[in-house]
Motif scaffolding. Structure first.
Motif, PDB file in Angstrom:
ATOM      1  N   MET A   1       0.824  -1.166   0.000  1.00  0.00           N
ATOM      2  CA  MET A   1       0.000   0.000   0.000  1.00  0.00           C
ATOM      3  C   MET A   1       0.881   1.246   0.000  1.00  0.00           C
ATOM      4  SD  MET A   1      -2.532   1.708   2.828  1.00  0.00           S
ATOM      5  CE  MET A   1      -3.553   0.363   3.222  1.00  0.00           C
ATOM      6  N   SER A   2       0.469   2.233  -0.756  1.00  0.00           N
ATOM      7  CA  SER A   2       1.209   3.484  -0.839  1.00  0.00           C
ATOM      8  C   SER A   2       0.459   4.571  -0.078  1.00  0.00           C
ATOM      9  CB  SER A   2       1.376   3.880  -2.296  1.00  0.00           C
ATOM     10  OG  SER A   2       2.115   5.067  -2.375  1.00  0.00           O
ATOM     11  N   VAL A   3       1.193   5.373   0.683  1.00  0.00           N
ATOM     12  CA  VAL A   3       0.609   6.445   1.480  1.00  0.00           C
ATOM     13  C   VAL A   3       1.268   7.757   1.075  1.00  0.00           C
ATOM     14  CG1 VAL A   3       0.291   7.308   3.829  1.00  0.00           C
ATOM     15  CG2 VAL A   3       0.245   4.859   3.396  1.00  0.00           C
ATOM     16  N   VAL A   4       0.459   8.821   0.985  1.00  0.00           N
ATOM     17  CA  VAL A   4       0.973  10.143   0.634  1.00  0.00           C
ATOM     18  C   VAL A   4       0.815  11.058   1.836  1.00  0.00           C
ATOM     19  CG1 VAL A   4       0.736  12.122  -0.897  1.00  0.00           C
ATOM     20  CG2 VAL A   4       0.352   9.833  -1.781  1.00  0.00           C
ATOM     21  N   PHE A   5       1.895  11.734   2.222  1.00  0.00           N
ATOM     22  CA  PHE A   5       1.863  12.739   3.282  1.00  0.00           C
ATOM     23  C   PHE A   5       1.962  14.106   2.628  1.00  0.00           C
ATOM     24  CE2 PHE A   5       3.936  10.100   6.934  1.00  0.00           C
ATOM     25  CZ  PHE A   5       2.777   9.363   7.040  1.00  0.00           C
ATOM     26  N   PHE A   6       1.000  14.965   2.895  1.00  0.00           N
ATOM     27  CA  PHE A   6       1.051  16.365   2.493  1.00  0.00           C
ATOM     28  C   PHE A   6       1.397  17.159   3.750  1.00  0.00           C
ATOM     29  CE2 PHE A   6      -1.906  14.492  -0.503  1.00  0.00           C
ATOM     30  CZ  PHE A   6      -1.448  14.997  -1.708  1.00  0.00           C
ATOM     31  N   THR A   7       2.558  17.776   3.773  1.00  0.00           N
ATOM     32  CA  THR A   7       3.007  18.472   4.971  1.00  0.00           C
ATOM     33  C   THR A   7       3.765  19.735   4.598  1.00  0.00           C
ATOM     34  OG1 THR A   7       4.288  18.275   7.004  1.00  0.00           O
ATOM     35  CG2 THR A   7       5.104  17.068   5.091  1.00  0.00           C
ATOM     36  N   TYR A   8       3.680  20.718   5.464  1.00  0.00           N
ATOM     37  CA  TYR A   8       4.443  21.949   5.241  1.00  0.00           C
ATOM     38  C   TYR A   8       5.856  21.829   5.776  1.00  0.00           C
ATOM     39  CZ  TYR A   8       3.450  22.980  10.132  1.00  0.00           C
ATOM     40  OH  TYR A   8       3.361  22.907  11.494  1.00  0.00           O
ATOM     41  N   ALA A   9       6.124  20.816   6.596  1.00  0.00           N
ATOM     42  CA  ALA A   9       7.430  20.695   7.228  1.00  0.00           C
ATOM     43  C   ALA A   9       7.945  19.265   7.121  1.00  0.00           C
ATOM     44  CB  ALA A   9       7.328  21.081   8.691  1.00  0.00           C
ATOM     45  N   TYR A  10       9.127  19.136   6.579  1.00  0.00           N
ATOM     46  CA  TYR A  10       9.828  17.852   6.513  1.00  0.00           C
ATOM     47  C   TYR A  10      11.316  18.151   6.569  1.00  0.00           C
ATOM     48  CZ  TYR A  10      10.731  13.023   5.343  1.00  0.00           C
ATOM     49  OH  TYR A  10      11.139  11.719   5.404  1.00  0.00           O
ATOM     50  N   PRO A  11      12.111  17.331   7.237  1.00  0.00           N
ATOM     51  CA  PRO A  11      13.536  17.639   7.363  1.00  0.00           C
ATOM     52  C   PRO A  11      14.196  17.914   6.017  1.00  0.00           C
ATOM     53  CG  PRO A  11      12.995  15.766   8.718  1.00  0.00           C
ATOM     54  CD  PRO A  11      11.776  16.103   7.916  1.00  0.00           C
ATOM     55  N   PRO A  12      15.106  18.829   5.985  1.00  0.00           N
ATOM     56  CA  PRO A  12      15.836  19.512   7.051  1.00  0.00           C
ATOM     57  C   PRO A  12      15.198  20.809   7.541  1.00  0.00           C
ATOM     58  CG  PRO A  12      16.861  20.034   4.975  1.00  0.00           C
ATOM     59  CD  PRO A  12      15.712  19.087   4.683  1.00  0.00           C
ATOM     60  N   ALA A  13      13.931  21.089   7.231  1.00  0.00           N
ATOM     61  CA  ALA A  13      13.266  22.279   7.771  1.00  0.00           C
ATOM     62  C   ALA A  13      13.196  22.171   9.284  1.00  0.00           C
ATOM     63  CB  ALA A  13      11.873  22.423   7.175  1.00  0.00           C
ATOM     64  N   LYS A  14      13.500  23.261   9.965  1.00  0.00           N
ATOM     65  CA  LYS A  14      13.626  23.243  11.421  1.00  0.00           C
ATOM     66  C   LYS A  14      12.297  23.615  12.077  1.00  0.00           C
ATOM     67  CE  LYS A  14      16.830  24.811  14.945  1.00  0.00           C
ATOM     68  NZ  LYS A  14      17.973  25.667  15.214  1.00  0.00           N
ATOM     69  N   TYR A  15      11.388  22.650  12.089  1.00  0.00           N
ATOM     70  CA  TYR A  15      10.095  22.773  12.754  1.00  0.00           C
ATOM     71  C   TYR A  15       9.906  21.541  13.636  1.00  0.00           C
ATOM     72  CZ  TYR A  15       8.749  26.152   9.115  1.00  0.00           C
ATOM     73  OH  TYR A  15       8.680  27.222   8.272  1.00  0.00           O
TER      74      TYR A  15
END
Length: 81
Positions: A1-15
């Motif tokens: 199964m494939s999953v999609v994450f829609f996110t404003y922050a993912y490394p290396p962003a410092k959140y």
């Protein structure tokens, strides 16, 4: 199964959210695709550790700025009858 994450922050962003999302991706049993925002925020290379081949695909979309500064445009856009 494939999953999609829609996110404003993912490394290396410092959140703080970057660390949470990277852990979800790292320990998931599914093929993960991450779509995140590429903005001008601070970056931290220490939180961008390799996660054993995860995510399967990482897409960074550049952040667009709003060009319209006229308040009348916003009033017309969201005005109710």
């Amino acid at each position: 199964m494939s999953v999609v994450f829609f996110t404003y922050a993912y490394p290396p962003a410092k959140y703080p959210r970057s660390i949470q999302i990277s852990r979800l991706v790292k320990y998931s049993r599914h093929a993960i695709r991450v779509i995140s925002c590429d903005d001008d925020s601070a970056e931290d290379a220490t939180i961008a550790e390799p996660a054993s081949g995860k995510p399967a695909e990482l897409i960074r979309i550049p952040r667009r700025r709003l060009n319209c500064a006229d308040p009348r445009w916003w009033l017309n856009k969201f005005a109710l009858p």
